[in-house]
Design a protein around this motif. Structure first.
Motif, PDB file in Angstrom:
ATOM      1  N   MET A  95      86.464  98.345  24.176  1.00 34.03           N
ATOM      2  CA  MET A  95      85.187  97.660  24.322  1.00 34.03           C
ATOM      3  C   MET A  95      85.337  96.226  23.831  1.00 34.03           C
ATOM      4  SD  MET A  95      82.805 100.836  23.045  1.00 34.03           S
ATOM      5  CE  MET A  95      83.898 101.248  21.690  1.00 34.03           C
ATOM      6  N   ASP A  96      85.518  95.329  24.802  1.00 37.58           N
ATOM      7  CA  ASP A  96      85.665  93.897  24.473  1.00 37.58           C
ATOM      8  C   ASP A  96      86.750  93.648  23.432  1.00 37.58           C
ATOM      9  OD1 ASP A  96      83.659  93.114  26.274  1.00 37.58           O
ATOM     10  OD2 ASP A  96      82.101  93.521  24.784  1.00 37.58           O
ATOM     11  N   GLY A  97      87.897  94.310  23.597  1.00 41.62           N
ATOM     12  CA  GLY A  97      89.032  94.073  22.705  1.00 41.62           C
ATOM     13  C   GLY A  97      89.058  94.935  21.458  1.00 41.62           C
ATOM     14  N   ILE A  98      88.111  95.846  21.323  1.00 49.68           N
ATOM     15  CA  ILE A  98      88.101  96.790  20.203  1.00 49.68           C
ATOM     16  C   ILE A  98      88.465  98.163  20.776  1.00 49.68           C
ATOM     17  CG2 ILE A  98      86.740  97.888  18.374  1.00 49.68           C
ATOM     18  CD1 ILE A  98      87.207  94.847  17.989  1.00 49.68           C
ATOM     19  N   THR A  99      89.551  98.736  20.290  1.00 48.18           N
ATOM     20  CA  THR A  99      90.014 100.007  20.835  1.00 48.18           C
ATOM     21  C   THR A  99      89.557 101.183  19.976  1.00 48.18           C
ATOM     22  OG1 THR A  99      92.120  99.895  19.643  1.00 48.18           O
ATOM     23  CG2 THR A  99      92.073  98.978  21.878  1.00 48.18           C
ATOM     24  N   THR A 100      89.338 102.292  20.653  1.00 51.85           N
ATOM     25  CA  THR A 100      89.056 103.566  20.006  1.00 51.85           C
ATOM     26  C   THR A 100      90.129 104.523  20.496  1.00 51.85           C
ATOM     27  OG1 THR A 100      86.693 103.116  20.030  1.00 51.85           O
ATOM     28  CG2 THR A 100      87.361 105.399  19.682  1.00 51.85           C
ATOM     29  N   ARG A 101      90.896 105.070  19.539  1.00 51.84           N
ATOM     30  CA  ARG A 101      92.020 105.929  19.886  1.00 51.84           C
ATOM     31  C   ARG A 101      92.004 107.174  19.003  1.00 51.84           C
ATOM     32  NH1 ARG A 101      97.465 103.108  19.700  1.00 51.84           N
ATOM     33  NH2 ARG A 101      97.896 104.268  21.596  1.00 51.84           N
ATOM     34  N   LEU A 102      92.366 108.301  19.606  1.00 51.64           N
ATOM     35  CA  LEU A 102      92.515 109.549  18.882  1.00 51.64           C
ATOM     36  C   LEU A 102      93.997 109.745  18.606  1.00 51.64           C
ATOM     37  CD1 LEU A 102      91.524 112.271  17.790  1.00 51.64           C
ATOM     38  CD2 LEU A 102      91.651 113.154  20.146  1.00 51.64           C
ATOM     39  N   HIS A 103      94.347 109.884  17.330  1.00 50.60           N
ATOM     40  CA  HIS A 103      95.745 110.066  16.926  1.00 50.60           C
ATOM     41  C   HIS A 103      95.965 111.478  16.417  1.00 50.60           C
ATOM     42  CE1 HIS A 103      97.097 105.820  16.906  1.00 50.60           C
ATOM     43  NE2 HIS A 103      95.821 105.569  16.668  1.00 50.60           N
ATOM     44  N   TRP A 104      97.155 112.001  16.681  1.00 45.23           N
ATOM     45  CA  TRP A 104      97.628 113.249  16.083  1.00 45.23           C
ATOM     46  C   TRP A 104      98.863 112.892  15.282  1.00 45.23           C
ATOM     47  CZ3 TRP A 104     102.425 115.383  16.006  1.00 45.23           C
ATOM     48  CH2 TRP A 104     102.525 116.648  15.422  1.00 45.23           C
ATOM     49  N   THR A 105      98.984 113.471  14.090  1.00 45.16           N
ATOM     50  CA  THR A 105     100.192 113.242  13.304  1.00 45.16           C
ATOM     51  C   THR A 105     100.412 114.359  12.302  1.00 45.16           C
ATOM     52  OG1 THR A 105     101.446 111.603  12.041  1.00 45.16           O
ATOM     53  CG2 THR A 105      99.117 111.873  11.451  1.00 45.16           C
ATOM     54  N   ASP A 106     101.653 114.477  11.907  1.00 45.14           N
ATOM     55  CA  ASP A 106     102.025 115.346  10.801  1.00 45.14           C
ATOM     56  C   ASP A 106     103.005 114.621   9.882  1.00 45.14           C
ATOM     57  OD1 ASP A 106     104.267 115.298  12.412  1.00 45.14           O
ATOM     58  OD2 ASP A 106     104.522 117.478  12.500  1.00 45.14           O
ATOM     59  N   GLN A 107     103.088 113.304  10.059  1.00 49.26           N
ATOM     60  CA  GLN A 107     104.005 112.456   9.285  1.00 49.26           C
ATOM     61  C   GLN A 107     103.262 111.213   8.787  1.00 49.26           C
ATOM     62  OE1 GLN A 107     107.340 113.236   8.685  1.00 49.26           O
ATOM     63  NE2 GLN A 107     106.776 115.179   9.656  1.00 49.26           N
TER      64      GLN A 107
END
Length: 103
Positions: free
Chosen positions: A23-35
């Protein structure tokens, strides 16, 4: 329109992400991690929401290293210049909202 079941999301590598929106250069991301991630300072502000799991967030404030344990539903706000690193306790799913291209 899309419905995302965050608890079912996995990635092939730690910190793998699903891009949700820009949205106008602002990202929304879903991350998965175990590290753990790496110590870093974002190019702008960051909102870090633990959706599933437990994450120890280490950060530096007034030259001192500090730590807080984040549980599902907890939000960590990193203001401009906040050096921090996330260490999940097992698997975690995290929603990250930040400036596009940030570390």
């Amino acid at each position: 329109m899309e419905i995302i079941r965050s608890k079912a999301f996995t990635a092939s590598r730690a910190w793998g992400a699903k891009d949700i929106a820009n949205m106008d250069g602002i990202t929304t991301r879903l991350h998965w991690t175990d590290q753990p991630y790496k110590w870093h300072i974002n190019d702008g502000e960051e909102v870090f929401v633990v959706l599933d799991g437990i994450v120890e967030m280490l950060y530096k404030q007034d030259g001192q290293e500090r730590s807080v344990t984040l549980h599902s539903g907890d939000i960590f706000y990193a203001s401009v210049g906040t050096e921090h690193v996330a260490h999940p306790n097992g698997e975690a799913r995290i929603l990250v909202i930040e400036k596009e291209g940030s570390v």
